[in-house]
Design a protein around this motif. Structure first.
Motif, PDB file in Angstrom:
ATOM      1  N   GLY A 245      59.131  29.842  51.710  1.00 23.29           N
ATOM      2  CA  GLY A 245      59.806  28.719  51.075  1.00 23.29           C
ATOM      3  C   GLY A 245      58.810  27.819  50.361  1.00 23.29           C
ATOM      4  N   ASN A 246      59.286  26.717  49.859  1.00 26.17           N
ATOM      5  CA  ASN A 246      58.439  25.672  49.278  1.00 26.17           C
ATOM      6  C   ASN A 246      57.762  26.054  47.964  1.00 26.17           C
ATOM      7  OD1 ASN A 246      58.984  23.977  51.544  1.00 26.17           O
ATOM      8  ND2 ASN A 246      57.428  25.105  52.701  1.00 26.17           N
ATOM      9  N   MET A 247      58.304  27.000  47.247  1.00 27.22           N
ATOM     10  CA  MET A 247      57.818  27.365  45.903  1.00 27.22           C
ATOM     11  C   MET A 247      56.333  27.744  45.875  1.00 27.22           C
ATOM     12  SD  MET A 247      59.825  24.671  43.436  1.00 27.22           S
ATOM     13  CE  MET A 247      59.211  25.482  41.967  1.00 27.22           C
ATOM     14  N   PRO A 248      55.999  28.947  46.341  1.00 27.56           N
ATOM     15  CA  PRO A 248      54.603  29.393  46.259  1.00 27.56           C
ATOM     16  C   PRO A 248      54.109  29.403  44.823  1.00 27.56           C
ATOM     17  CG  PRO A 248      56.054  31.220  46.851  1.00 27.56           C
ATOM     18  CD  PRO A 248      56.875  29.972  46.933  1.00 27.56           C
ATOM     19  N   TRP A 249      52.872  28.929  44.625  1.00 27.75           N
ATOM     20  CA  TRP A 249      52.327  28.738  43.271  1.00 27.75           C
ATOM     21  C   TRP A 249      51.089  29.594  43.029  1.00 27.75           C
ATOM     22  CZ3 TRP A 249      48.124  27.290  40.394  1.00 27.75           C
ATOM     23  CH2 TRP A 249      48.336  26.755  39.123  1.00 27.75           C
ATOM     24  N   GLY A 250      50.074  29.416  43.873  1.00 25.92           N
ATOM     25  CA  GLY A 250      48.801  30.076  43.612  1.00 25.92           C
ATOM     26  C   GLY A 250      48.355  30.976  44.745  1.00 25.92           C
ATOM     27  N   VAL A 251      47.527  31.968  44.402  1.00 25.52           N
ATOM     28  CA  VAL A 251      47.012  32.923  45.380  1.00 25.52           C
ATOM     29  C   VAL A 251      45.495  33.009  45.245  1.00 25.52           C
ATOM     30  CG1 VAL A 251      47.031  35.329  46.141  1.00 25.52           C
ATOM     31  CG2 VAL A 251      49.126  34.299  45.247  1.00 25.52           C
ATOM     32  N   MET A 252      44.791  32.847  46.368  1.00 29.24           N
ATOM     33  CA  MET A 252      43.338  32.969  46.374  1.00 29.24           C
ATOM     34  C   MET A 252      42.933  33.852  47.555  1.00 29.24           C
ATOM     35  SD  MET A 252      40.442  32.245  44.941  1.00 29.24           S
ATOM     36  CE  MET A 252      41.216  31.171  43.700  1.00 29.24           C
ATOM     37  N   VAL A 253      42.215  34.933  47.274  1.00 34.61           N
ATOM     38  CA  VAL A 253      41.782  35.872  48.302  1.00 34.61           C
ATOM     39  C   VAL A 253      40.322  35.611  48.658  1.00 34.61           C
ATOM     40  CG1 VAL A 253      41.236  38.314  48.714  1.00 34.61           C
ATOM     41  CG2 VAL A 253      43.459  37.678  47.779  1.00 34.61           C
ATOM     42  N   ALA A 254      40.006  35.718  49.951  1.00 34.93           N
ATOM     43  CA  ALA A 254      38.625  35.623  50.425  1.00 34.93           C
ATOM     44  C   ALA A 254      38.319  36.864  51.263  1.00 34.93           C
ATOM     45  CB  ALA A 254      38.426  34.365  51.263  1.00 34.93           C
ATOM     46  N   PRO A 255      37.228  37.589  50.963  1.00 29.97           N
ATOM     47  CA  PRO A 255      36.212  37.319  49.937  1.00 29.97           C
ATOM     48  C   PRO A 255      36.829  37.266  48.529  1.00 29.97           C
ATOM     49  CG  PRO A 255      35.504  39.073  51.420  1.00 29.97           C
ATOM     50  CD  PRO A 255      36.930  38.825  51.709  1.00 29.97           C
ATOM     51  N   LYS A 256      36.215  36.435  47.685  1.00 28.85           N
ATOM     52  CA  LYS A 256      36.747  36.180  46.354  1.00 28.85           C
ATOM     53  C   LYS A 256      36.973  37.483  45.590  1.00 28.85           C
ATOM     54  CE  LYS A 256      35.235  32.577  44.020  1.00 28.85           C
ATOM     55  NZ  LYS A 256      34.470  31.707  43.096  1.00 28.85           N
ATOM     56  N   SER A 257      38.170  37.624  45.034  1.00 23.97           N
ATOM     57  CA  SER A 257      38.559  38.844  44.339  1.00 23.97           C
ATOM     58  C   SER A 257      39.015  38.540  42.917  1.00 23.97           C
ATOM     59  CB  SER A 257      39.685  39.537  45.113  1.00 23.97           C
ATOM     60  OG  SER A 257      39.283  39.846  46.416  1.00 23.97           O
ATOM     61  N   VAL A 258      39.271  39.585  42.159  1.00 30.34           N
ATOM     62  CA  VAL A 258      39.772  39.446  40.795  1.00 30.34           C
ATOM     63  C   VAL A 258      41.224  38.957  40.852  1.00 30.34           C
ATOM     64  CG1 VAL A 258      40.347  40.681  38.677  1.00 30.34           C
ATOM     65  CG2 VAL A 258      38.255  41.253  39.932  1.00 30.34           C
ATOM     66  N   GLY A 259      41.543  37.957  40.015  1.00 29.05           N
ATOM     67  CA  GLY A 259      42.918  37.469  39.997  1.00 29.05           C
ATOM     68  C   GLY A 259      43.145  36.533  38.836  1.00 29.05           C
ATOM     69  N   SER A 260      44.373  36.020  38.758  1.00 29.97           N
ATOM     70  CA  SER A 260      44.726  35.138  37.638  1.00 29.97           C
ATOM     71  C   SER A 260      44.075  33.766  37.764  1.00 29.97           C
ATOM     72  CB  SER A 260      46.243  34.997  37.535  1.00 29.97           C
ATOM     73  OG  SER A 260      46.767  34.413  38.714  1.00 29.97           O
TER      74      SER A 260
END
Length: 369
Positions: free
Chosen positions: A349-364
């Motif tokens: 819920g709550n309108m997911p907005w951003g995604v960050m992976v650790a260890p740092k990966s390729v993404g938008s």
């Protein structure tokens, strides 16, 4: 001859005994010290109406939450993975989080409507938009469009700023003036320039990071309106820019000249090259799909169906899966990148907005340092 053979046999026995003794003195676990074990791989998801949620990449089980306030959107991670930063709309600041404890250790005031975040070394760059209107742009030539143009000409609207925050000092050290409604941030390969997409100005601007001076402006209106996402290719030779309401992407060379254009699906936003630069991945907010293009020919290779308003995504560290935040359908999708098959559908819920992976990966939202 007998003496020589005996001496040789005795020598071999001594060598074998020494080797045996050496092997016995080395514990089997000594080659992999416990303190050198890799930290747990996780994914952080920001929400416009809720906390940051944390999932284990091993099985996508939810393992925690971080209360940052309402309106958590842009998210970044330092290269060493020790600090997570989140732009929070409600409190108009940047929350700095210690990833070893998942506690907010500092809040740095930014300004009205902070949104996009990128981390470069020990600096965080946060775009904030004091005059953001939100929603689709007015129709060209309409009364609304003329009123907006007059308002900006009269100087009643403030352009967006990019706040530069020193993460060591925990303070804003300067600002870079961008255009109206700055949405995306990228850096040149040498780290000297910041490239920003100015959604309401229909342009991409390039600034000297040290001085803040604008050194180039690329107008996009003749190609399509509302430039949104921007990402550098792995070799540093090109940049891709998505035009949200132009349903198109542009390719810029390293001198920031438009060299190619190609159609996309409906309302493209989040974008990245894959790790080796052979493909461009685009998230369609209204088209409900992730599109994969050949980065050289810009031909569409495949599409992966997703939910509503999926803006941002990240690869897993092995590049085999794609994690997508879908705000309007309130879920997180884990996709097999090669096939597009859904591996996991996580209600959020709550309108997911951003995604960050650790260890740092390729993404938008980021690329490995």
């Amino acid at each position: 001859m007998t003496l020589k053979i005996t001496a040789l046999a005795l020598g071999m026995a001594v060598v074998l005994a020494a080797c045996s003794k050496k092997e016995e003195t080395v514990p089997p676990e000594a080659s992999v010290p416990v303190e050198q074990a890799a930290p747990q791989a996780v994914v952080y998801v920001t929400h416009q109406d809720g906390p940051v949620t944390i999932y284990s990449l091993a099985d996508y089980a939810k393992i925690g939450e971080i209360a940052v306030g309402e309106g958590g959107r842009g998210v970044g991670l330092t290269d060493d993975g020790k600090l997570l930063v989140v732009a929070v709309k409600e409190t108009k600041d940047l929350a700095i989080i210690d990833t070893s404890t998942n506690q907010v250790i500092r809040r740095v005031p930014v300004g009205i409507n902070p949104e996009f975040v990128r981390v470069l070394g020990k600096l965080a760059f946060v775009a904030y938009e004091p005059s953001a209107k939100g929603g689709p742009p007015p129709k060209p030539g309409s009364a609304e469009a003329k009123a907006l143009e007059e308002e900006r000409e009269e100087g009643d609207e403030l352009p967006a700023q990019v706040a530069v925050i020193d993460l060591v000092k925990g303070e804003k050290i300067k600002e870079i003036t961008a255009g109206f409604e700055t949405e995306g941030i990228e850096f040149s390969a040498d780290g000297k320039h910041i490239i920003v997409t100015n959604e309401a100005d229909e342009n991409v601007s390039v600034h000297d990071i040290e001085t803040g001076e604008k050194i180039k402006q690329i107008d996009t209106e003749s190609y399509g309106i509302r430039p949104r996402g921007v990402k550098r290719s792995p070799d540093g030779e090109q940049f891709v820019v998505t035009l949200e309401y132009g349903n198109k992407m542009l390719i810029l060379d390293k001198e920031y000249n438009v060299i190619k254009e190609a159609p996309t699906g409906e309302v493209p936003y989040g974008v990245t090259y894959n790790r080796d630069g052979s493909e461009i991945v685009v998230a369609l907010a209204r088209g409900k799909a992730i599109q994969v293009f050949d980065s050289k020919t810009l031909e569409l290779k495949r599409e992966m169906p997703v939910g509503d308003r999926c803006w941002h995504f990240s690869f897993t560290p092995d590049d085999k899966q794609l994690i997508v935040a879908c705000g309007r359908s309130n879920n997180i999708l884990v996709l097999d990148y090669a096939s597009g098959n859904v591996i996991k559908d996580i209600p959020e819920g709550n309108m997911p907005w951003g995604v960050m992976v650790a260890p740092k990966s390729v993404g938008s939202l980021d690329i490995p340092g």
